[in-house]
Design a protein around this motif. Structure first.
Motif, PDB file in Angstrom:
ATOM      1  N   ALA A 188      38.342  28.844   2.183  1.00  5.12           N
ATOM      2  CA  ALA A 188      37.923  27.485   1.812  1.00  5.12           C
ATOM      3  C   ALA A 188      36.406  27.367   1.819  1.00  5.12           C
ATOM      4  N   GLU A 189      35.784  27.900   2.873  1.00  2.00           N
ATOM      5  CA  GLU A 189      34.316  27.871   2.948  1.00  2.00           C
ATOM      6  C   GLU A 189      33.704  28.577   1.742  1.00  2.00           C
ATOM      7  N   ARG A 190      34.248  29.722   1.442  1.00  4.97           N
ATOM      8  CA  ARG A 190      33.741  30.546   0.340  1.00  4.97           C
ATOM      9  C   ARG A 190      33.873  29.806  -1.003  1.00  4.97           C
ATOM     10  N   SER A 191      34.864  28.947  -1.085  1.00  7.39           N
ATOM     11  CA  SER A 191      35.119  28.216  -2.328  1.00  7.39           C
ATOM     12  C   SER A 191      34.362  26.896  -2.406  1.00  7.39           C
ATOM     13  N   GLY A 192      33.592  26.586  -1.374  1.00  5.02           N
ATOM     14  CA  GLY A 192      32.789  25.372  -1.386  1.00  5.02           C
ATOM     15  C   GLY A 192      33.457  24.148  -0.801  1.00  5.02           C
ATOM     16  N   VAL A 193      34.612  24.340  -0.137  1.00  2.00           N
ATOM     17  CA  VAL A 193      35.322  23.226   0.502  1.00  2.00           C
ATOM     18  C   VAL A 193      34.847  23.089   1.949  1.00  2.00           C
ATOM     19  N   ASP A 194      34.771  21.866   2.444  1.00  2.65           N
ATOM     20  CA  ASP A 194      34.425  21.622   3.855  1.00  2.65           C
ATOM     21  C   ASP A 194      35.626  21.996   4.713  1.00  2.65           C
ATOM     22  N   ALA A 195      35.597  23.200   5.279  1.00  8.42           N
ATOM     23  CA  ALA A 195      36.739  23.719   6.029  1.00  8.42           C
ATOM     24  C   ALA A 195      37.053  22.883   7.259  1.00  8.42           C
ATOM     25  N   SER A 196      36.058  22.199   7.802  1.00  9.05           N
ATOM     26  CA  SER A 196      36.295  21.401   9.007  1.00  9.05           C
ATOM     27  C   SER A 196      37.259  20.249   8.744  1.00  9.05           C
ATOM     28  N   ARG A 197      37.445  19.865   7.470  1.00  8.05           N
ATOM     29  CA  ARG A 197      38.346  18.765   7.142  1.00  8.05           C
ATOM     30  C   ARG A 197      39.793  19.223   6.958  1.00  8.05           C
ATOM     31  N   LEU A 198      40.008  20.515   6.829  1.00  8.99           N
ATOM     32  CA  LEU A 198      41.339  21.002   6.497  1.00  8.99           C
ATOM     33  C   LEU A 198      42.393  20.776   7.581  1.00  8.99           C
ATOM     34  N   PRO A 199      42.117  21.049   8.875  1.00  5.82           N
ATOM     35  CA  PRO A 199      43.170  20.816   9.875  1.00  5.82           C
ATOM     36  C   PRO A 199      43.733  19.400   9.833  1.00  5.82           C
ATOM     37  N   ALA A 200      42.856  18.413   9.736  1.00  3.96           N
ATOM     38  CA  ALA A 200      43.325  17.021   9.666  1.00  3.96           C
ATOM     39  C   ALA A 200      44.027  16.749   8.341  1.00  3.96           C
ATOM     40  N   ALA A 201      43.516  17.336   7.255  1.00  7.82           N
ATOM     41  CA  ALA A 201      44.123  17.111   5.943  1.00  7.82           C
ATOM     42  C   ALA A 201      45.532  17.686   5.871  1.00  7.82           C
ATOM     43  N   LEU A 202      45.760  18.805   6.566  1.00  5.82           N
ATOM     44  CA  LEU A 202      47.059  19.476   6.527  1.00  5.82           C
ATOM     45  C   LEU A 202      48.028  18.971   7.594  1.00  5.82           C
ATOM     46  N   ALA A 203      47.549  18.148   8.502  1.00 10.60           N
ATOM     47  CA  ALA A 203      48.381  17.665   9.610  1.00 10.60           C
ATOM     48  C   ALA A 203      49.611  16.926   9.093  1.00 10.60           C
ATOM     49  N   GLY A 204      50.769  17.279   9.654  1.00  9.20           N
ATOM     50  CA  GLY A 204      52.013  16.617   9.286  1.00  9.20           C
ATOM     51  C   GLY A 204      52.715  17.216   8.098  1.00  9.20           C
ATOM     52  N   GLY A 205      52.047  18.098   7.369  1.00 10.05           N
ATOM     53  CA  GLY A 205      52.666  18.755   6.227  1.00 10.05           C
ATOM     54  C   GLY A 205      53.302  20.079   6.618  1.00 10.05           C
ATOM     55  N   TRP A 206      53.839  20.790   5.651  1.00 11.06           N
ATOM     56  CA  TRP A 206      54.530  22.044   5.925  1.00 11.06           C
ATOM     57  C   TRP A 206      53.582  23.133   6.413  1.00 11.06           C
ATOM     58  N   ALA A 207      52.307  23.011   6.112  1.00 12.13           N
ATOM     59  CA  ALA A 207      51.339  24.014   6.555  1.00 12.13           C
ATOM     60  C   ALA A 207      50.836  23.764   7.973  1.00 12.13           C
ATOM     61  N   ASP A 208      51.226  22.643   8.552  1.00 11.00           N
ATOM     62  CA  ASP A 208      50.706  22.279   9.872  1.00 11.00           C
ATOM     63  C   ASP A 208      51.318  23.144  10.969  1.00 11.00           C
ATOM     64  N   SER A 214      33.622  39.147   3.763  1.00 12.05           N
ATOM     65  CA  SER A 214      33.219  38.534   2.499  1.00 12.05           C
ATOM     66  C   SER A 214      31.753  38.807   2.200  1.00 12.05           C
ATOM     67  N   SER A 215      30.910  38.730   3.229  1.00  8.47           N
ATOM     68  CA  SER A 215      29.476  38.974   3.050  1.00  8.47           C
ATOM     69  C   SER A 215      29.229  40.415   2.643  1.00  8.47           C
ATOM     70  N   ALA A 216      29.989  41.327   3.256  1.00 11.07           N
ATOM     71  CA  ALA A 216      29.813  42.752   2.955  1.00 11.07           C
ATOM     72  C   ALA A 216      30.179  43.051   1.509  1.00 11.07           C
ATOM     73  N   SER A 217      31.172  42.328   0.986  1.00 12.88           N
ATOM     74  CA  SER A 217      31.601  42.568  -0.394  1.00 12.88           C
ATOM     75  C   SER A 217      30.549  42.103  -1.396  1.00 12.88           C
ATOM     76  N   ASP A 218      29.633  41.216  -0.977  1.00 13.70           N
ATOM     77  CA  ASP A 218      28.582  40.729  -1.862  1.00 13.70           C
ATOM     78  C   ASP A 218      27.431  41.723  -2.003  1.00 13.70           C
TER      79      ASP A 218
END
Length: 303
Positions: free
Chosen positions: A198-218, A298-302
């Motif tokens: 998510a970080e690598r893709s430009g998404v704020d990863a810190s928001r994901l745990p709360a965003a996924l809470a209660g769903g099948w990925a939680d 990921s950094s090493a692959s760059d």
């Protein structure tokens, strides 16, 4: 031999999870005698009302319930059957409640040996929930042994656990804990991978745990470790990388012994072994640092 009393609990091993267990027992009004190889770890427990023993053998003499919360199978076997081990003072009135996470096959062997040598009973009772649940008394217990011994251990379980599930005979509780650790260890590795992606893709990863809470990925690991991974928080330590490596190695060994196919678990084990030797993580680090392994790759692959 000192006549054991049901009112007293001996607790041997006051490490990361053993300490809050003892604190909880004391809060619930239990009389607890403690022993730990590193005596300095006993100081806060003595201040809270625990009594100190000079040895594991000394701790067990006057207590009908003897709790173990030790590092591994070797440590448990040494305390019970080693020089001046518990077996030298235990009898038919005693019950060992092993809260450690150790090998199921070794547990079966030790339970049988204990019964044969001194008549004492053994209950394997590994736990899940970590230090927060230990402090709150909301641990999950996987019990292996006789149903009557689960009832005898009520002074311990009523204080520490929200649920005790009788999984079967000796060793069945430990096998259930291995299944638990298989899921948790693999989950943590995928959580680290997902957040780094998510970080690598430009998404704020810190928001994901709360965003996924209660769903099948939680999951509880996502809610506990996810924010720590995203925020680079690794203290206080909740679970060492080396501990998860040890647990998953045991799963692999047990699976091989019964011919179970576990390719995902093999892949996770490979990554845990790599994490231990990488400077970004290391064996004593909290599992929250697993994300650094993915970031570094990921950094090493760059480059």
């Amino acid at each position: 031999m000192t006549t054991p009393t049901a009112a007293r609990i001996a607790f041997i091993g006051t490490g990361l999870i053993g300490t809050p267990m003892v604190e909880r027992l004391l809060e619930c009004g239990r009389e607890v005698v403690v022993w730990n190889r590193t005596r300095d770890k006993l100081a806060p427990l003595l201040e809270a009302g625990a009594q100190a023993a000079t040895s594991a053998r000394d701790a067990a003499q006057g207590a009908a319930l003897v709790c173990l919360c030790l590092t591994d199978t070797t440590a448990v076997e040494e305390v019970v059957f080693g020089h001046d081990g518990l077996v030298t003072v235990l009898g038919a009135q005693h019950l060992i409640v092993d809260l450690s996470s150790i090998a199921p096959d070794a547990t079966q062997r030790m339970a049988q040996r204990l019964q044969a040598e001194c008549g004492a009973h053994w209950l394997d009772a590994p736990v899940s929930g970590g230090t927060p649940a230990a402090r709150k008394g909301t641990l999950i217990v996987f019990a292996g042994g006789e149903a009557t011994d689960i009832e005898r251990a009520a002074p311990v379980f009523d204080a520490l656990a929200q649920r005790v599930t009788h999984m079967g005979g000796h060793g069945a509780g430990q096998l259930a804990k291995s299944c638990n650790q298989q899921l948790v260890a693999c989950n943590l590795m995928v959580i680290a991978e997902m957040l780094a992606f998510a970080e690598r893709s430009g998404v704020d990863a810190s928001r994901l745990p709360a965003a996924l809470a209660g769903g099948w990925a939680d999951s509880l690991p996502l809610q506990v470790f996810g924010p720590r991974m995203a925020g680079n928080v690794d203290k206080p330590r909740l679970g060492a990388v080396s501990t998860f490596r040890k647990d998953i190695e045991q799963v692999v060994r047990l699976a091989e012994s019964v011919g179970a196919d576990i390719p995902i678990t093999y892949a996770a084990l490979s990554e845990y072994r790599r994490a231990i030797v990488e400077a970004e993580v290391g064996p004593d680090a909290d599992a929250s640092r697993l994300i650094r392994l993915r970031r570094a790759t990921s950094s090493a692959s760059d480059s």
